[in-house]
Design a protein around this motif. Structure first.
Motif, PDB file in Angstrom:
ATOM      1  N   GLU A 114       0.831  -1.205   0.000  1.00 39.72           N
ATOM      2  CA  GLU A 114       0.000   0.000   0.000  1.00 39.72           C
ATOM      3  C   GLU A 114       0.864   1.253   0.000  1.00 39.72           C
ATOM      4  OE1 GLU A 114      -4.051  -1.344   2.349  1.00 39.72           O
ATOM      5  OE2 GLU A 114      -2.192  -1.120   3.492  1.00 39.72           O
ATOM      6  N   VAL A 115       1.957   1.222   0.737  1.00 41.53           N
ATOM      7  CA  VAL A 115       2.880   2.367   0.753  1.00 41.53           C
ATOM      8  C   VAL A 115       3.454   2.591  -0.639  1.00 41.53           C
ATOM      9  CG1 VAL A 115       5.086   3.214   1.631  1.00 41.53           C
ATOM     10  CG2 VAL A 115       3.458   2.158   3.199  1.00 41.53           C
ATOM     11  N   THR A 116       3.867   1.518  -1.280  1.00 39.79           N
ATOM     12  CA  THR A 116       4.431   1.612  -2.626  1.00 39.79           C
ATOM     13  C   THR A 116       3.414   2.194  -3.606  1.00 39.79           C
ATOM     14  OG1 THR A 116       5.852  -0.301  -2.172  1.00 39.79           O
ATOM     15  CG2 THR A 116       5.521   0.305  -4.486  1.00 39.79           C
ATOM     16  N   GLU A 117       2.177   1.737  -3.528  1.00 47.70           N
ATOM     17  CA  GLU A 117       1.126   2.230  -4.420  1.00 47.70           C
ATOM     18  C   GLU A 117       0.852   3.714  -4.185  1.00 47.70           C
ATOM     19  OE1 GLU A 117      -2.169  -0.318  -3.685  1.00 47.70           O
ATOM     20  OE2 GLU A 117      -1.391  -1.973  -4.927  1.00 47.70           O
ATOM     21  N   LEU A 118       0.799   4.121  -2.920  1.00 48.40           N
ATOM     22  CA  LEU A 118       0.563   5.536  -2.600  1.00 48.40           C
ATOM     23  C   LEU A 118       1.656   6.409  -3.195  1.00 48.40           C
ATOM     24  CD1 LEU A 118      -0.601   5.479   1.144  1.00 48.40           C
ATOM     25  CD2 LEU A 118      -1.944   6.205  -0.820  1.00 48.40           C
ATOM     26  N   LEU A 119       2.911   5.989  -3.013  1.00 43.09           N
ATOM     27  CA  LEU A 119       4.036   6.775  -3.512  1.00 43.09           C
ATOM     28  C   LEU A 119       3.998   6.855  -5.034  1.00 43.09           C
ATOM     29  CD1 LEU A 119       6.479   8.336  -2.473  1.00 43.09           C
ATOM     30  CD2 LEU A 119       7.830   6.251  -2.672  1.00 43.09           C
ATOM     31  N   ALA A 120       3.660   5.751  -5.677  1.00 39.91           N
ATOM     32  CA  ALA A 120       3.594   5.741  -7.141  1.00 39.91           C
ATOM     33  C   ALA A 120       2.446   6.615  -7.644  1.00 39.91           C
ATOM     34  CB  ALA A 120       3.430   4.302  -7.634  1.00 39.91           C
ATOM     35  N   ASN A 121       1.320   6.591  -6.944  1.00 41.51           N
ATOM     36  CA  ASN A 121       0.141   7.361  -7.362  1.00 41.51           C
ATOM     37  C   ASN A 121       0.383   8.861  -7.369  1.00 41.51           C
ATOM     38  OD1 ASN A 121      -1.345   5.051  -7.772  1.00 41.51           O
ATOM     39  ND2 ASN A 121      -2.349   5.114  -5.767  1.00 41.51           N
ATOM     40  N   VAL A 122       1.230   9.350  -6.448  1.00 43.57           N
ATOM     41  CA  VAL A 122       1.468  10.798  -6.372  1.00 43.57           C
ATOM     42  C   VAL A 122       2.705  11.207  -7.154  1.00 43.57           C
ATOM     43  CG1 VAL A 122       0.267  11.086  -4.185  1.00 43.57           C
ATOM     44  CG2 VAL A 122       2.709  10.546  -4.166  1.00 43.57           C
ATOM     45  N   GLY A 123       3.229  10.299  -8.010  1.00 46.20           N
ATOM     46  CA  GLY A 123       4.353  10.670  -8.867  1.00 46.20           C
ATOM     47  C   GLY A 123       5.705  10.298  -8.330  1.00 46.20           C
ATOM     48  N   GLY A 124       5.763   9.374  -7.359  1.00 47.41           N
ATOM     49  CA  GLY A 124       7.053   9.000  -6.773  1.00 47.41           C
ATOM     50  C   GLY A 124       7.654   7.750  -7.357  1.00 47.41           C
ATOM     51  N   GLN A 125       7.224   7.360  -8.584  1.00 45.71           N
ATOM     52  CA  GLN A 125       7.736   6.144  -9.205  1.00 45.71           C
ATOM     53  C   GLN A 125       9.250   6.216  -9.413  1.00 45.71           C
ATOM     54  OE1 GLN A 125       5.802   3.337  -9.870  1.00 45.71           O
ATOM     55  NE2 GLN A 125       7.862   2.463 -10.089  1.00 45.71           N
TER      56      GLN A 125
END
Length: 679
Positions: free
Chosen positions: A544-555
């Motif tokens: 979930e942390v990974t998904e949140l970071l990716a969703n806001v442009g932190g890929q």
């Protein structure tokens, strides 16, 4: 009174360890009592045994282990006589003269002794000068041993007591120090926990008025005042009290007149102590204040080292620090001179004078009253007990500075604990719909100096509202009130409503559970990317942390760092760019899924490329929630449903971007000026 107040406040910690405290006090009392017995043991060893051989002997008819044999007759000293044995059958006396022991079959009168030809003793009365002659015989070494034989068991027992006493004292001292250390260490832990908890309950305005370094010093350094104060109370207060009471008890047993006469000194001591402590306290208050200022200065210099170097201000920073440091040295030396001049140094002088007084007193009595027997053991015991009374006083004067520092530190520490706390209850409430309304809001930080003047704003649920204005227009104050970092005072007017309910209807913790905020300067904590994102929701899984970071442009961050979300973050996030820090802030706020999101100048200090990344993150976090953006760059709120323009605490314009541009007012001026600057 201040000392008592500090002790009363500290009782909240001491009372948690009453059992350990009782053990400490009992061990201390036992140690003191053992110390008091030592002079009596030495006195008995000297007067009753070593010199006791010269006490009168009385003739007895039967022989036992307490008799001595001389000229085929048996003799005992008075303390060894049985009830059926009397003093009338005959006497025997032993005395010491010119490095030899002599014996005479007589009871010798008091007076000056002189032996002639080892056969005649002449005793001269000091007042009448009358002389009495006694036949004497010099005692051989083997005969002297016979006279000492009844004392052997007693002397061996007393020597054993002298050997065992320090071992027992060391044991009680060990128990005392171990348990007192347990108390002080546990109290330090409890105090720091309470202070750390208080930090989260104290209103924001406290931290705006108090430098961070001073607050840190109070929690890390000034907490020691409580433990130091307890240590001094135990080791000086109780110890001195026990020593005083026990020493005077034994002094009265030895010589009541001299013990009573010594009481005349105590009023002098009390007056002396009063003025001395008053002078020391003034120094202690200033020294501790300067100590915390040094910590605060160092904290500023360390945190601002980049600016200091960039502006080549090293010399100015050092001068500012040296100014405080020099005053600290001056005050500390003043305190030292005070102690040396009027404190423990003077007590040491009085200590020596007391010994002279005791020896002189007993010498005078011996010379003027022949019936009084003054022995070496008596003088030793009395001088020792006088020392046991004066030594705690001397130690008290030596430690007065530390005691005053401990009290000052204690009061400084309690300024955090005694600071008014925010109501901190928490209950789960339904998620807000998100309608926000500022209704006729008047607010002042200082009485009647309003920074917000009649503000009326209504933000629909699920919409975006931008708030713009020059520095000092009231933008941040409006958000501080919405977040309840500040609450309305008695001179303030109006109210703030969420879904039609006054925000003061809830406790602050309860109210904030559905509100998120992203600050202009991202705040990151030492740990990992994941721990910073989980800050508001510890139950999030790694996925979930990974998904949140990716969703806001932190890929890019996930691929950039080999450890991914478990990448360690240094102090303040120094190993991250400003844009990366803001992305983490977006992910963190998204983790709590707030109904209302506040952004305070989140794009003010970033470049255009990073702004695009932040804008994309803003679009993600804006979905299904009310967003209020305090904007420095107007391009970030161009698509907002409503834009509010503030100036000098008043709302002067309201509408969307197109509507405000058509007004040709303040908003258009600001927008065009920014456009020209960006070009």
């Amino acid at each position: 009174m201040k000392n008592l107040n500090a002790l009363q406040k500290s009782w909240r910690y001491i009372r948690n360890y009453k059992k350990l405290l009782s053990i400490v006090i009992i061990a201390m009392f036992c140690g003191q009592l053992l110390g008091m017995l030592s002079p009596l043991i030495v006195k008995s060893l000297l007067d009753d045994n070593v010199l006791g051989v010269m006490k009168p002997y009385y003739k007895v008819l039967a022989k036992n282990d307490k008799t001595i044999e001389y000229n085929h007759e048996y003799f005992k000293q008075e303390q060894n006589l049985l009830p059926n044995e009397s003093k009338t059958l005959g006497n025997l006396s032993v005395f010491y003269f010119n490095k030899s022991f002599y014996v005479t079959p007589n009871a010798i009168k008091n007076g000056n002794k002189n032996v002639i030809n080892d056969s005649t003793l002449i005793v001269t009365n000091e007042q009448s000068l009358a002389q009495t002659n006694y036949p004497v015989k010099k005692i051989s070494l083997s005969e002297l041993k016979d006279f000492y034989r009844p004392h052997f068991n007693s002397m061996a027992f007393l020597l054993l007591l002298l050997l065992v006493r320090p071992l027992l004292s060391a044991g009680f001292g060990y128990i005392q120090r171990i348990n007192s250390s347990k108390i002080t260490i546990a109290m330090t832990k409890d105090g720091r926990n309470d202070a750390a908890e208080c930090i989260h309950k104290i209103p924001i305005k406290y931290f705006e008025a108090e430098p961070v370094g001073k607050t840190t010093a109070k929690i890390t350094h000034d907490i020691s005042g409580i433990t130091q104060m307890l240590d001094k109370i135990l080791n000086l207060g109780f110890s001195a009290t026990f020593s005083f009471i026990l020493a005077y008890y034994f002094m009265f047993k030895l010589d009541a007149e001299l013990a009573l006469a010594s009481f005349i000194l105590f009023p002098i001591y009390m007056v002396w102590i009063y003025f001395f402590t008053k002078s020391v306290n003034k120094r202690a208050v200033r020294i501790n204040e300067l100590s915390s200022m040094i910590t605060a200065k160092l904290n500023e210099n360390i945190n601002g080292v980049n600016i200091i170097k960039a502006f080549s201000f090293e010399k100015g920073a050092m001068e500012s620090f040296n100014q405080v440091n020099e005053e600290f040295v001056e005050q500390s030396m003043g305190e030292t001179k005070l102690h040396v001049t009027y404190g423990w140094n003077l007590i040491s002088f009085l200590n020596g004078m007391s010994i002279v007084a005791v020896v002189g007193y007993f010498g005078f009595r011996q010379l003027n009253d022949p019936t009084v027997l003054v022995t070496a053991g008596l003088i030793y015991a009395y001088v020792t007990y006088i020392q046991m009374i004066i030594n705690p006083l001397s130690m008290l004067f030596k430690e007065f500075g530390n005691i005053e520092h401990a009290i000052v530190k204690t009061h400084r520490f309690y300024t955090i604990l005694d600071e008014p706390k925010e109501e901190n209850s928490y209950s789960v409430i339904p998620r807000y719909k998100g309608e926000v309304e500022f209704e006729n809001l008047w607010f002042a930080y200082l009485p009647l100096k309003y920074v917000l003047k009649g503000i009326n704003i209504k933000v629909k649920a699920g919409s975006m509202c931008g708030i713009v204005g020059h520095t000092g227009s009231g933008k941040t104050t409006l958000m501080n009130l919405l977040m309840r970092f500040y609450d309305m005072g008695k001179d303030d007017l109006g109210r703030i409503l969420i879904d039609g309910i006054d925000i003061h209807a809830y406790s602050k913790r309860t109210y904030r559970q559905h509100i998120g905020i992203i600050l202009q300067e991202p705040i990151l904590f030492r740990g990992t990317l994941a721990s910073n994102i989980r800050y508001g929701n510890a139950d999030l899984s790694d996925k979930e942390v990974t998904e949140l970071l990716a969703n806001v442009g932190g890929q890019d961050m996930l691929t950039k760092f080999p450890d991914g979300i478990h990448q360690q973050i240094s102090r303040g996030g120094d190993n991250l760019s400003l844009g990366e820090k803001q992305i983490i802030s977006f992910a963190r706020v998204l983790a709590i899924n707030p109904a209302i999101l506040i952004m305070d100048e989140a794009t003010a200090n970033i470049d255009t490329g990073t702004e695009m990344m932040i804008q994309n993150a803003l679009n993600v976090v804006s979905q299904n929630r009310t967003v209020i953006v305090i904007a420095h760059r107007l391009s970030t709120i161009k698509q907002a449903d409503k834009i509010i323009v503030l100036e000098s605490g008043e709302k002067i314009e309201e509408g969307n971007h197109e509507e405000l541009m058509q007004l040709h007012g303040k908003y258009m001026q600001m927008y065009q000026s920014q456009g020209s600057l960006e070009c």
